[in-house]
Design a protein around this motif. Structure first.
Motif, PDB file in Angstrom:
ATOM      1  N   UNK A  41       0.828  -1.199   0.000  1.00  0.00           N
ATOM      2  CA  UNK A  41       0.000   0.000   0.000  1.00  0.00           C
ATOM      3  C   UNK A  41       0.869   1.258   0.000  1.00  0.00           C
ATOM      4  N   UNK A  42       0.443   2.266  -0.743  1.00  0.00           N
ATOM      5  CA  UNK A  42       1.147   3.550  -0.701  1.00  0.00           C
ATOM      6  C   UNK A  42       0.663   4.390   0.478  1.00  0.00           C
ATOM      7  N   UNK A  43      -0.512   4.053   1.022  1.00  0.00           N
ATOM      8  CA  UNK A  43      -1.019   4.761   2.200  1.00  0.00           C
ATOM      9  C   UNK A  43      -0.413   4.176   3.470  1.00  0.00           C
ATOM     10  N   UNK A  44      -0.227   5.028   4.446  1.00  0.00           N
ATOM     11  CA  UNK A  44       0.231   4.561   5.745  1.00  0.00           C
ATOM     12  C   UNK A  44      -0.913   3.951   6.533  1.00  0.00           C
ATOM     13  N   UNK A  45      -0.618   2.857   7.254  1.00  0.00           N
ATOM     14  CA  UNK A  45      -1.626   2.184   8.071  1.00  0.00           C
ATOM     15  C   UNK A  45      -1.035   1.936   9.457  1.00  0.00           C
ATOM     16  N   UNK A  46      -1.773   2.355  10.489  1.00  0.00           N
ATOM     17  CA  UNK A  46      -1.370   2.098  11.880  1.00  0.00           C
ATOM     18  C   UNK A  46      -2.594   1.541  12.604  1.00  0.00           C
ATOM     19  N   UNK A  47      -2.396   0.430  13.334  1.00  0.00           N
ATOM     20  CA  UNK A  47      -3.467  -0.186  14.120  1.00  0.00           C
ATOM     21  C   UNK A  47      -3.018  -0.224  15.579  1.00  0.00           C
ATOM     22  N   UNK A  48      -3.876   0.255  16.467  1.00  0.00           N
ATOM     23  CA  UNK A  48      -3.578   0.268  17.908  1.00  0.00           C
ATOM     24  C   UNK A  48      -4.727  -0.391  18.654  1.00  0.00           C
TER      25      UNK A  48
ATOM     26  N   UNK B 111      -0.209  -2.264  17.205  1.00  0.00           N
ATOM     27  CA  UNK B 111      -0.202  -3.648  16.722  1.00  0.00           C
ATOM     28  C   UNK B 111       0.367  -3.772  15.315  1.00  0.00           C
ATOM     29  N   UNK B 112       0.099  -2.771  14.457  1.00  0.00           N
ATOM     30  CA  UNK B 112       0.561  -2.820  13.061  1.00  0.00           C
ATOM     31  C   UNK B 112       1.031  -1.429  12.649  1.00  0.00           C
ATOM     32  N   UNK B 113       2.195  -1.379  12.013  1.00  0.00           N
ATOM     33  CA  UNK B 113       2.684  -0.171  11.344  1.00  0.00           C
ATOM     34  C   UNK B 113       3.282  -0.628  10.017  1.00  0.00           C
ATOM     35  N   UNK B 114       2.677  -0.258   8.898  1.00  0.00           N
ATOM     36  CA  UNK B 114       3.211  -0.743   7.624  1.00  0.00           C
ATOM     37  C   UNK B 114       4.381   0.121   7.157  1.00  0.00           C
ATOM     38  N   UNK B 115       5.054  -0.335   6.096  1.00  0.00           N
ATOM     39  CA  UNK B 115       6.272   0.334   5.618  1.00  0.00           C
ATOM     40  C   UNK B 115       5.974   1.758   5.157  1.00  0.00           C
TER      41      UNK B 115
END
Length: 563
Positions: A222-229, A236-240
């Motif tokens: 994904x080109x968008x940033x994704x953060x899950x808490x 819990x998740x931080x993508x590249x």
């Protein structure tokens, strides 16, 4: 080596008979080799139906069968074998992971199971144990059979007390056998449930790992940033993409506190409180849509982000997870601002000659009404023509830029001597400006392969800029040089010069460096010159310093004339 003739109560010289059932030739033959080397007699069958026929004819001591076979599988074979002989031991063979079939086979009366790839010790041990258990059962049944034989209780036989004791003992044995059978059945049922549970857990773990791998692959692309808490503030998740946008490639980010340590601002530059940040709001249960904010990276760079946030709730309605999705719109906002600036600039520059045309046209109308001399009207008309030509030049520059950027401009390439081309450009200048030009070149041709009118335009742009930004009495030098395969034209002025911060943007579209002079044009001249140089396989360079003038260098690949 185990001697099957010595197992439990087997008569001396007796050899145990085994039936091996498997549709795979190599497995079947391998088992035959191993078991024959241990002294067993081995019958082979490639499917359940053949094995069942062999069991009817041979009454084997043990059957070893694969579960997955054509014609009749191992579970069905197990059922039919126990219809012939309820005590016949059946050892099941299965591939790793096919534990549901094992459970069905054990429920159908299987005594043990072996997992492929088979181990010699495990095979021999399972078979010997099966033979021993079968023999032990037979030994227990023998005394009872003798007691029930005709003539066992008659004249001259045991006393009634002894007979009663033996009957009681036999009853206890039968009760105990029933208890053991029931316990064994319960244990088998428990074992089946454990096996099935283990299989399901394994399947769930494999499915979870597969889904996690798919999720990681999806988020990674994904080109968008994704953060899950989660609700406890753990990330819990931080993508590249999120790490790159926030400038956190080399920094761990495991908690919401670490994320909030990054400075956040509103689009107007005011500090954004933690309580108003999108991820915090999503954890409170809010839905966040297209919230624009500014994040300050650890290196101080500011990035404009467009952010959305949502959450996942548990069965009680409490927020369990919050997800933030954002994209970097810094460049988009810069281009929007630039577009607005350019639109205002072009509108202003086009309105100026248009306003002059309107004013001059109205003046002509009034002069004609007053019968003004023709010469006076002609002068006003000429000024209208000049302003119209100026507007046309601006529009033409805009169109040329569009064609050059789209690679749609056509070039008619020919051999061109740059020294002669420069001489023609100087000859077109008025006397005052032509006297200020000094050309330094050898007498030999400086030939290139290019479109002469386009090259004329590019060099004219450089030369007129040098004259415009130099004092009226200062010379402008045009110096020709050769550098390897290239020809260089240096346009050197002694004008006001420019600081380094202006040089980086000098060849950008619509850029006009501050000069302190009244500027004309819309800032496309040097941009077009750069595009024309690049279209000819060349480039343009500049050196400048405030108060020391500037040197623009037009570089083109040379063309060798045929001998």
């Amino acid at each position: 080596m185990v001697n099957p003739s010595n197992v439990v109560d087997a008569p001396r010289g007796t050899t145990r008979v085994l039936v091996v059932v498997d549709d795979d030739d190599s497995t079947r033959e391998g088992l035959e080799t191993v078991l024959r080397s241990e002294g067993f007699l081995v019958d082979l069958a490639r499917d359940g139906a053949t094995a069942l026929q062999a069991a009817r004819e041979r009454s084997p001591d043990v059957v070893i069968t694969d579960l997955n076979m054509p014609v009749m599988d191992g579970v069905e074979l197990c059922v039919h074998l126990h219809e012939l002989d309820p005590d016949l031991p059946v050892v099941l063979i299965t591939a790793f992971g096919d534990m549901e079939s094992v459970a069905l086979g054990m429920r159908a009366g299987g005594q043990d199971f072996l997992t492929k790839p088979l181990q010699v010790e495990a095979v021999v041990s399972s078979v010997v144990e099966a033979v021993e258990r079968r023999a032990a059962k037979a030994a227990k049944r023998a005394p009872l059979a003798a007691d029930e034989a005709p003539g066992a209780a008659g004249t001259g036989g045991p006393s009634s007390g002894v007979l009663s004791a033996e009957v009681n003992t036999a009853d206890r044995v039968l009760v105990r056998r029933e208890q053991l059978t029931r316990i064994a059945s319960e244990l088998r049922s428990v074992n089946e449930r454990l096996v099935i549970s283990s299989v399901r857990e394994q399947q769930h773990a494999e499915e979870e790992a597969r889904q996690r791998a798919q999720l990681d692959a999806l988020l990674g692309n994904l080109s968008e940033g994704v953060i899950v808490a989660d609700a406890h503030g753990q990330i819990r998740i931080v993508n590249a993409a999120a790490r790159h946008i926030l400038g956190l490639e080399d920094r761990p980010i495991r908690t919401l506190e670490q994320l909030n340590a990054l400075e956040a601002l509103t689009v107007k530059g005011a500090p954004l409180p933690v309580s108003n940040r999108p991820l915090t709001r999503a954890l409170r249960g809010e839905e966040v849509e297209e919230c624009e904010l500014v994040r300050v990276r650890p290196d101080g760079e500011r990035r404009c982000l467009l952010t959305s946030g949502t959450n996942v709730r548990d069965e009680r309605g409490n927020v369990e997870l919050a997800m933030l999705v954002f994209r970097d719109v810094t460049e988009l906002r810069r281009l929007e601002r630039q577009r607005e600036e350019y639109t205002a600039l072009i509108s202003h520059d086009l309105r100026t000659p248009l306003g002059s045309i309107h004013l001059l046209a109205e003046t002509i109308r009034r002069r004609i009404a007053k019968n003004a001399p023709v010469e006076e009207v002609a002068d006003l008309a000429e000024r209208i023509r000049q302003n119209a030509a100026r507007m046309n030049a601006m529009v033409q520059e805009i169109l040329d830029v569009s064609r050059l950027e789209a690679d749609a401009m056509e070039f008619e390439r020919d051999i061109c001597d740059l020294r002669k081309l420069v001489a023609q450009i100087v000859a077109r200048l008025d006397d005052a400006r032509a006297r200020r030009i000094v050309v330094v070149a050898e007498e030999t041709p400086y030939t290139v392969l290019g479109d002469p009118p386009r090259l004329d335009r590019a060099i004219t742009n450089l030369l007129t800029n040098a004259l415009k930004y130099s004092p009226d009495d200062a010379d402008v030098r045009i110096v020709f040089a050769r550098s390897g395969p290239d020809i260089k034209i240096h346009v050197v002025d002694r004008g006001i010069g420019m600081p380094n911060e202006d040089l980086a943007r000098l060849f950008d579209r619509y850029y006009r460096a501050p000069s302190g002079r009244l500027e004309t044009g819309i800032g496309l001249g040097l941009y077009i010159t750069r595009l024309l140089a690049e279209a000819h396989g060349g480039r343009i360079e500049v050196e400048s310093a405030p108060g020391k003038g500037s040197t623009f260098t037009f570089v083109l690949p040379s063309h060798k004339l045929p001998a």
